[in-house]
Motif scaffolding. Structure first.
Motif, PDB file in Angstrom:
ATOM      1  N   MET A 227       0.842  -1.181   0.000  1.00 45.64           N
ATOM      2  CA  MET A 227       0.000   0.000   0.000  1.00 45.64           C
ATOM      3  C   MET A 227       0.885   1.241   0.000  1.00 45.64           C
ATOM      4  SD  MET A 227      -3.284  -1.015   2.342  1.00 45.64           S
ATOM      5  CE  MET A 227      -4.313   0.302   1.664  1.00 45.64           C
ATOM      6  N   PHE A 228       0.376   2.308  -0.619  1.00 46.42           N
ATOM      7  CA  PHE A 228       1.171   3.513  -0.849  1.00 46.42           C
ATOM      8  C   PHE A 228       0.325   4.758  -0.567  1.00 46.42           C
ATOM      9  CE2 PHE A 228       4.430   1.250  -3.321  1.00 46.42           C
ATOM     10  CZ  PHE A 228       3.728   0.131  -3.724  1.00 46.42           C
ATOM     11  N   TRP A 229       0.989   5.810  -0.145  1.00 45.33           N
ATOM     12  CA  TRP A 229       0.373   7.138  -0.059  1.00 45.33           C
ATOM     13  C   TRP A 229       1.167   8.098  -0.946  1.00 45.33           C
ATOM     14  CZ3 TRP A 229      -4.139   8.879   1.419  1.00 45.33           C
ATOM     15  CH2 TRP A 229      -4.866   8.188   2.391  1.00 45.33           C
ATOM     16  N   TYR A 230       0.425   8.799  -1.828  1.00 41.34           N
ATOM     17  CA  TYR A 230       1.005   9.825  -2.685  1.00 41.34           C
ATOM     18  C   TYR A 230       0.285  11.148  -2.433  1.00 41.34           C
ATOM     19  CZ  TYR A 230       2.966   6.106  -5.682  1.00 41.34           C
ATOM     20  OH  TYR A 230       3.658   5.018  -6.171  1.00 41.34           O
ATOM     21  N   ARG A 231       0.969  12.226  -2.733  1.00 40.69           N
ATOM     22  CA  ARG A 231       0.313  13.518  -2.804  1.00 40.69           C
ATOM     23  C   ARG A 231       0.476  14.071  -4.215  1.00 40.69           C
ATOM     24  NH1 ARG A 231       2.860  18.100   0.921  1.00 40.69           N
ATOM     25  NH2 ARG A 231       1.719  19.398  -0.583  1.00 40.69           N
ATOM     26  N   GLN A 232      -0.532  14.799  -4.667  1.00 36.11           N
ATOM     27  CA  GLN A 232      -0.501  15.352  -6.020  1.00 36.11           C
ATOM     28  C   GLN A 232      -0.659  16.856  -5.955  1.00 36.11           C
ATOM     29  OE1 GLN A 232      -3.655  14.189  -8.828  1.00 36.11           O
ATOM     30  NE2 GLN A 232      -2.089  13.991 -10.412  1.00 36.11           N
ATOM     31  N   ASP A 233       0.327  17.552  -6.461  1.00 38.68           N
ATOM     32  CA  ASP A 233       0.338  19.008  -6.464  1.00 38.68           C
ATOM     33  C   ASP A 233       0.630  19.516  -7.861  1.00 38.68           C
ATOM     34  OD1 ASP A 233       2.091  18.135  -3.715  1.00 38.68           O
ATOM     35  OD2 ASP A 233       0.354  19.427  -3.429  1.00 38.68           O
TER      36      ASP A 233
ATOM     37  N   TYR B 213       4.725   7.692   1.823  1.00 36.23           N
ATOM     38  CA  TYR B 213       5.098   6.489   2.555  1.00 36.23           C
ATOM     39  C   TYR B 213       4.578   5.287   1.800  1.00 36.23           C
ATOM     40  CZ  TYR B 213       6.865   8.184   7.071  1.00 36.23           C
ATOM     41  OH  TYR B 213       7.629   8.741   8.062  1.00 36.23           O
ATOM     42  N   TYR B 214       5.187   4.149   2.100  1.00 41.02           N
ATOM     43  CA  TYR B 214       4.653   2.923   1.559  1.00 41.02           C
ATOM     44  C   TYR B 214       4.751   1.823   2.613  1.00 41.02           C
ATOM     45  CZ  TYR B 214       8.680  -0.106   0.705  1.00 41.02           C
ATOM     46  OH  TYR B 214       9.739  -0.960   0.855  1.00 41.02           O
ATOM     47  N   SER B 215       4.022   0.741   2.371  1.00 38.53           N
ATOM     48  CA  SER B 215       4.009  -0.399   3.286  1.00 38.53           C
ATOM     49  C   SER B 215       4.024  -1.679   2.470  1.00 38.53           C
ATOM     50  CB  SER B 215       2.759  -0.355   4.164  1.00 38.53           C
ATOM     51  OG  SER B 215       2.610  -1.566   4.878  1.00 38.53           O
ATOM     52  N   ALA B 216       4.932  -2.591   2.818  1.00 38.93           N
ATOM     53  CA  ALA B 216       5.045  -3.856   2.105  1.00 38.93           C
ATOM     54  C   ALA B 216       4.153  -4.942   2.720  1.00 38.93           C
ATOM     55  CB  ALA B 216       6.491  -4.330   2.106  1.00 38.93           C
ATOM     56  N   ALA B 217       3.711  -4.728   3.949  1.00 38.65           N
ATOM     57  CA  ALA B 217       2.865  -5.701   4.647  1.00 38.65           C
ATOM     58  C   ALA B 217       2.442  -5.067   5.966  1.00 38.65           C
ATOM     59  CB  ALA B 217       3.620  -6.995   4.895  1.00 38.65           C
ATOM     60  N   ALA B 218       1.564  -5.748   6.673  1.00 41.15           N
ATOM     61  CA  ALA B 218       1.163  -5.242   7.990  1.00 41.15           C
ATOM     62  C   ALA B 218       2.406  -5.071   8.863  1.00 41.15           C
ATOM     63  CB  ALA B 218       0.176  -6.201   8.638  1.00 41.15           C
ATOM     64  N   ASP B 219       2.468  -3.964   9.548  1.00 35.06           N
ATOM     65  CA  ASP B 219       3.555  -3.623  10.472  1.00 35.06           C
ATOM     66  C   ASP B 219       4.889  -3.336   9.792  1.00 35.06           C
ATOM     67  OD1 ASP B 219       2.196  -6.052  12.729  1.00 35.06           O
ATOM     68  OD2 ASP B 219       1.883  -3.878  12.717  1.00 35.06           O
ATOM     69  N   ILE B 220       4.903  -3.210   8.455  1.00 39.69           N
ATOM     70  CA  ILE B 220       6.136  -2.849   7.733  1.00 39.69           C
ATOM     71  C   ILE B 220       5.862  -1.600   6.913  1.00 39.69           C
ATOM     72  CG2 ILE B 220       7.847  -3.551   6.032  1.00 39.69           C
ATOM     73  CD1 ILE B 220       7.226  -6.452   6.740  1.00 39.69           C
TER      74      ILE B 220
END
Lengths: 111, 111
Positions: free
Chosen positions: A32-38, A47-54
């Motif tokens: 899962m990933f978070w991006y911002r667009q401007d 930020y990104y996450s490869a799995a729960a708690d990571i």
């Protein structure tokens, strides 16, 4: 089949307040990933996450905090919002590191 | 530094007038080249992934191609509903696996 959802879709807050943006996916994707667009910058990874708690930092992580206690949820918190964090935020998920599927976005305004 | 550059920034076409959008990318380390479509107020919608030079993929009036240093999104006989911003992104792997996005080409198709 809801796919990936974000809430709220629109948020207005004031400088210094804490804000949490929610992201939920129903595919059980690992990544899962978070991006911002401007304007002028395009989409940039927060930020990104490869799995729960990571989780790990992306290109523009300062001022943001993430957590991932469950595979399907990936909240993004602005600990003390600043005007420069006014943006459109997109969450994305992926089963592999490659094809990412995006949510509808949250438009955040910091006054 | 990884870089993805799109041109033109904006393109206006008449309905039925075919054209191409360009995406140039840093070659070193590329693990996949992605095309997305983004409508106003919505998240990016996945269109294509290309992995090797010479590869082509088609969907309705859209065809994406990849050379050793560029990718093209060809639009044949466009319709007004093809109006959107088209985003190109490179995946350079590594621990993040995140996408590096270009700034997009805003396509307007007039009837």
């Amino acid at each position: 089949d809801a796919g990936i959802t974000q809430s709220p879709r629109y948020k207005i807050t004031e400088t210094g307040r804490q804000v949490t943006l929610m992201c939920h996916q129903t595919w059980s994707h690992s990544y899962m990933f978070w991006y911002r667009q401007d304007l002028g910058h395009g989409l940039r990874l927060i930020y990104y996450s490869a799995a729960a708690d990571i989780t790990d930092k992306g290109e523009v992580p300062d001022g943001y905090v993430v957590s991932r206690s469950k595979t399907e949820n990936f909240p993004l918190t602005l600990e003390s919002a600043t005007r420069s964090q006014t943006s459109v935020y997109f969450c994305a998920s992926s089963e592999s590191r490659y094809t990412q599927y995006f949510g509808p976005g949250t438009r955040l305004t910091v006054l | 530094e990884d870089q993805v550059t799109q041109s033109p920034e904006a393109l206006r076409l008449q309905e039925g007038e075919s054209s191409s959008l360009n995406c140039s990318y840093t070659v070193s380390g590329l693990r996949g080249l992605f095309w997305y479509r983004q409508d106003p107020g919505k998240g990016p919608e996945f269109l294509f992934t290309l992995y090797s030079a010479g590869e082509e993929k088609e969907k309705e009036r859209l065809k994406a191609t990849l050379t050793k240093k560029e990718s093209f999104l060809h639009i044949t006989a466009p319709k007004p509903e093809d109006s959107a911003t088209y985003l190109c992104a490179g995946n350079y792997g590594g621990s993040q696996g995140n996408l590096i996005f270009g700034k997009g080409t805003k396509l307007s198709v007039k009837p």
